[in-house]
Scaffold this motif. Structure first.
Motif, PDB file in Angstrom:
ATOM      1  N   UNK A 241       3.574  -0.003  43.801  1.00 39.69           N
ATOM      2  CA  UNK A 241       2.764   0.871  44.673  1.00 39.69           C
ATOM      3  C   UNK A 241       2.336   2.113  43.892  1.00 39.69           C
ATOM      4  N   UNK A 242       3.246   2.657  43.121  1.00 44.37           N
ATOM      5  CA  UNK A 242       2.942   3.874  42.375  1.00 44.37           C
ATOM      6  C   UNK A 242       1.922   3.600  41.249  1.00 44.37           C
ATOM      7  N   UNK A 243       2.076   2.448  40.606  1.00 37.11           N
ATOM      8  CA  UNK A 243       1.140   2.109  39.513  1.00 37.11           C
ATOM      9  C   UNK A 243      -0.280   1.942  40.068  1.00 37.11           C
ATOM     10  N   UNK A 244      -0.389   1.284  41.209  1.00 34.41           N
ATOM     11  CA  UNK A 244      -1.728   1.051  41.777  1.00 34.41           C
ATOM     12  C   UNK A 244      -2.334   2.362  42.299  1.00 34.41           C
ATOM     13  N   UNK A 245      -1.502   3.190  42.869  1.00 33.10           N
ATOM     14  CA  UNK A 245      -1.982   4.503  43.330  1.00 33.10           C
ATOM     15  C   UNK A 245      -2.543   5.295  42.150  1.00 33.10           C
ATOM     16  N   UNK A 246      -1.820   5.241  41.047  1.00 32.75           N
ATOM     17  CA  UNK A 246      -2.251   5.943  39.841  1.00 32.75           C
ATOM     18  C   UNK A 246      -3.602   5.394  39.343  1.00 32.75           C
ATOM     19  N   UNK A 247      -3.755   4.069  39.444  1.00 30.25           N
ATOM     20  CA  UNK A 247      -5.030   3.458  39.035  1.00 30.25           C
ATOM     21  C   UNK A 247      -6.176   3.993  39.877  1.00 30.25           C
ATOM     22  N   UNK A 248      -5.982   4.018  41.188  1.00 28.31           N
ATOM     23  CA  UNK A 248      -7.061   4.460  42.076  1.00 28.31           C
ATOM     24  C   UNK A 248      -7.346   5.950  41.937  1.00 28.31           C
ATOM     25  N   UNK A 249      -6.303   6.766  41.927  1.00 29.95           N
ATOM     26  CA  UNK A 249      -6.523   8.204  42.094  1.00 29.95           C
ATOM     27  C   UNK A 249      -6.503   9.022  40.803  1.00 29.95           C
ATOM     28  N   UNK A 250      -5.963   8.471  39.730  1.00 34.41           N
ATOM     29  CA  UNK A 250      -5.987   9.221  38.469  1.00 34.41           C
ATOM     30  C   UNK A 250      -6.786   8.479  37.406  1.00 34.41           C
ATOM     31  N   UNK A 251      -6.386   7.236  37.154  1.00 31.60           N
ATOM     32  CA  UNK A 251      -6.977   6.531  36.002  1.00 31.60           C
ATOM     33  C   UNK A 251      -8.428   6.121  36.244  1.00 31.60           C
ATOM     34  N   UNK A 252      -8.856   6.071  37.496  1.00 36.16           N
ATOM     35  CA  UNK A 252     -10.254   5.708  37.789  1.00 36.16           C
ATOM     36  C   UNK A 252     -11.231   6.668  37.120  1.00 36.16           C
ATOM     37  N   UNK A 306       5.507   4.882  48.273  1.00 33.69           N
ATOM     38  CA  UNK A 306       6.469   3.781  48.401  1.00 33.69           C
ATOM     39  C   UNK A 306       5.663   2.528  48.737  1.00 33.69           C
ATOM     40  N   UNK A 307       6.343   1.394  48.652  1.00 34.98           N
ATOM     41  CA  UNK A 307       5.674   0.136  49.029  1.00 34.98           C
ATOM     42  C   UNK A 307       5.303   0.199  50.506  1.00 34.98           C
ATOM     43  N   UNK A 308       4.275  -0.535  50.876  1.00 39.55           N
ATOM     44  CA  UNK A 308       3.825  -0.491  52.278  1.00 39.55           C
ATOM     45  C   UNK A 308       4.893  -1.022  53.222  1.00 39.55           C
ATOM     46  N   UNK A 309       5.003  -0.360  54.360  1.00 37.80           N
ATOM     47  CA  UNK A 309       5.962  -0.803  55.376  1.00 37.80           C
ATOM     48  C   UNK A 309       5.399  -1.995  56.155  1.00 37.80           C
ATOM     49  N   UNK A 310       4.065  -1.969  56.377  1.00 37.09           N
ATOM     50  CA  UNK A 310       3.435  -2.996  57.221  1.00 37.09           C
ATOM     51  C   UNK A 310       2.216  -3.563  56.509  1.00 37.09           C
ATOM     52  N   UNK A 311       1.867  -4.771  56.886  1.00 36.24           N
ATOM     53  CA  UNK A 311       0.644  -5.347  56.335  1.00 36.24           C
ATOM     54  C   UNK A 311      -0.544  -4.531  56.845  1.00 36.24           C
ATOM     55  N   UNK A 312      -1.565  -4.314  55.978  1.00 34.17           N
ATOM     56  CA  UNK A 312      -2.730  -3.577  56.466  1.00 34.17           C
ATOM     57  C   UNK A 312      -3.483  -4.371  57.540  1.00 34.17           C
TER      58      UNK A 312
END
Ligand code: BG6
Length: 462
Positions: A241-252, A306-312
């Motif tokens: 979750x943290x790696x993907x967040x970083x991709x979207x909000x920083x590394x993009x 954190x990892x998602x609690x529920x499916x989107x």
């Protein structure tokens, strides 16, 4: 006095601002409309206390006084932005000579006071006519921006050496196309990706144009809000979750700006979900050649996930938030007025990341600061006793100092902001300045932090 934290020689002490947030005079000097003027006309209720951008801090008329204040507190550098809709009303075509005179006056006044101007070309303020053509979704708007950038280099490049193409380019993407806090209030990730991509293309084209101008000693860069993503735990699901967040909000933005290419994993995710933007032949080479000479880092708060609690919701629009939940770490330190966590070490983590993974690019803290509501309650004998701001700055500077000692290439620290200013939808709710501004009379008064930073800049440390 013993100086425990001495900064390198010629360290940049200063502060940052943006045109729409400080100039005011929206109906003066031949300025055209931008999206903020327009949105406020349409929906004033969306702005705190219904305060709009018409007069803000009135820098347009008070720049001389403000520059004296900067000088008094030891600034050697200052970031401003040019308002595109003031310089070229409508966004393309004729240059507004009154705007040229204004920006010439400001730049000359700064230089006469030994304050180096850092000039940013775009701080969230798209000319309205170009937004109506599609804003950053349109490649034609990218061409209009390139022409505007060239004009600015030509007009002011004889005196300005430090240029920035964009401030926080991800914010108009998030605000305008995902989370409804900027005009045009669209919620559509595919369009958001197009806006983000075209902003990077506009950056690269401006860099290309800059390099043909041969500005002596000139450097061009970009200013990014880097928000380190900290996982709740080492559980692989949290780490992902943290790696993907970083991709979207920083590394993009960080990867194309500094490395000249997008992270493959980000492209894969967008492809898998049908969200890839339209690109053109030649773009890859353009991005590769458009890497920044210098990086401005805006840092306010970390992002804990954190990892998602529920499916989107499968019927809801695609969102970066499909991959993570925000995590409220127990015991976190908060700036409760702004609702942002304070985590000083984040500044160090960003710098170490730049050193280890981004070629130790020359950088500086281009914004850091603490917005506080109802600051008047801390006033004593006419002065706001903002000890909390002094502590905030001091603790961040300690971590920045440590990063520099460990070889990070950080050249300065700018506070957001010089004086209280108009902060988008929050208008004058949260105050950030070294100087308070009475929004009725526009009177400036130094806060305690103004005296403190004067000493810090004069001693080049504390
Ligand atoms: C940065 C921006 O995001 O943070 C500024 O570059 C902004 O324009 C500042 O004003 C503070 O954020 P806010 O939302 O409190 O105004």
């Amino acid at each position: 006095m013993t100086i425990h934290y001495k900064f390198p020689k010629d360290f940049w002490w200063g502060s940052a601002t943006s045109a729409t947030q400080i100039e005011g005079a929206t109906d003066e000097g031949g300025k055209g409309k931008n999206i903020w003027d327009h949105w406020y006309e349409k929906e004033p209720n969306r702005f705190f206390d219904n305060v709009g951008p018409e007069s803000t801090s009135d820098f347009y008329h008070r720049y001389k006084e403000d520059i004296q204040l900067m000088k008094e507190i030891g600034h050697n550098t200052f970031r401003m932005s040019i308002s595109w809709s003031r310089l070229i009303p409508g966004g393309r075509g004729e240059v507004n000579q009154e705007a040229v005179t204004f920006y010439n006056n400001v730049i000359d006044e700064l230089i006469a006071n030994d304050i180096e101007p850092f000039v940013n070309l775009f701080h969230f303020d798209m000319p309205l006519e170009l937004q109506e053509e599609g804003g950053w979704e349109s490649r034609e708007v990218v061409s209009a921006y390139t022409a505007y950038a060239k004009e600015a280099f030509h007009l002011f490049g004889d005196r300005v050496q430090k240029w920035f193409t964009f401030n926080e380019p991800i914010v108009p993407v998030e605000g305008g196309y995902l989370y409804d806090f900027h005009y045009p209030n669209v919620v559509d990730a595919r369009r958001a990706a197009q806006v983000a991509y075209h902003t990077m293309i506009a950056h690269a084209k401006a860099v290309e144009a800059f390099r043909t101008c041969n500005i002596a000693g000139g450097q061009i860069g970009i200013i990014l809000n880097l928000t380190p993503s900290y996982p709740r735990s080492n559980n692989p699901a949290d780490l992902k979750a943290s790696r993907i967040t970083d991709l979207f909000f920083n590394r993009s933005f960080l990867d194309p700006s500094v490395l000249g290419e997008y992270p493959a994993e980000l492209i894969d995710i967008l492809r898998e979900h049908g969200q890839l933007p339209v690109t053109e032949k030649g773009d890859k080479a353009l991005l590769k050649a458009g890497v920044a000479d210098i990086l401005g880092v805006n840092y306010y708060q970390p992002r804990r996930v954190k990892a998602k609690e529920h499916l989107p919701n499968p019927y809801g629009p695609f969102m970066p938030d499909w991959f993570f939940d925000n995590y409220e770490m127990p015991g976190r330190k908060m700036n409760k007025y702004r609702g942002w966590e304070i985590y000083e070490k984040g500044i160090y983590d960003i710098m170490i990341n730049l050193k280890e993974n981004y070629g130790n690019i020359e950088s500086f803290i281009s914004e850091n600061g603490m917005g506080v509501q109802d600051e008047g309650r801390f006033e004593q004998d006419g002065e706001i006793q903002d000890d909390y701001r002094i502590e905030f700055i001091r603790e961040h500077l300690k971590w920045l100092h440590k990063a520099i000692e460990e070889g990070c290439n950080a050249k300065g620290y700018h506070l957001w902001s010089t004086m209280d200013n108009w902060s988008w939808m929050n208008a004058y709710k949260n105050r950030y300045g070294f100087f308070s501004v009475d929004i009725e009379t526009k009177q400036r008064t130094p806060k305690k932090s103004a005296h403190w930073i004067k000493e810090v800049s004069e001693n080049n440390g504390f």
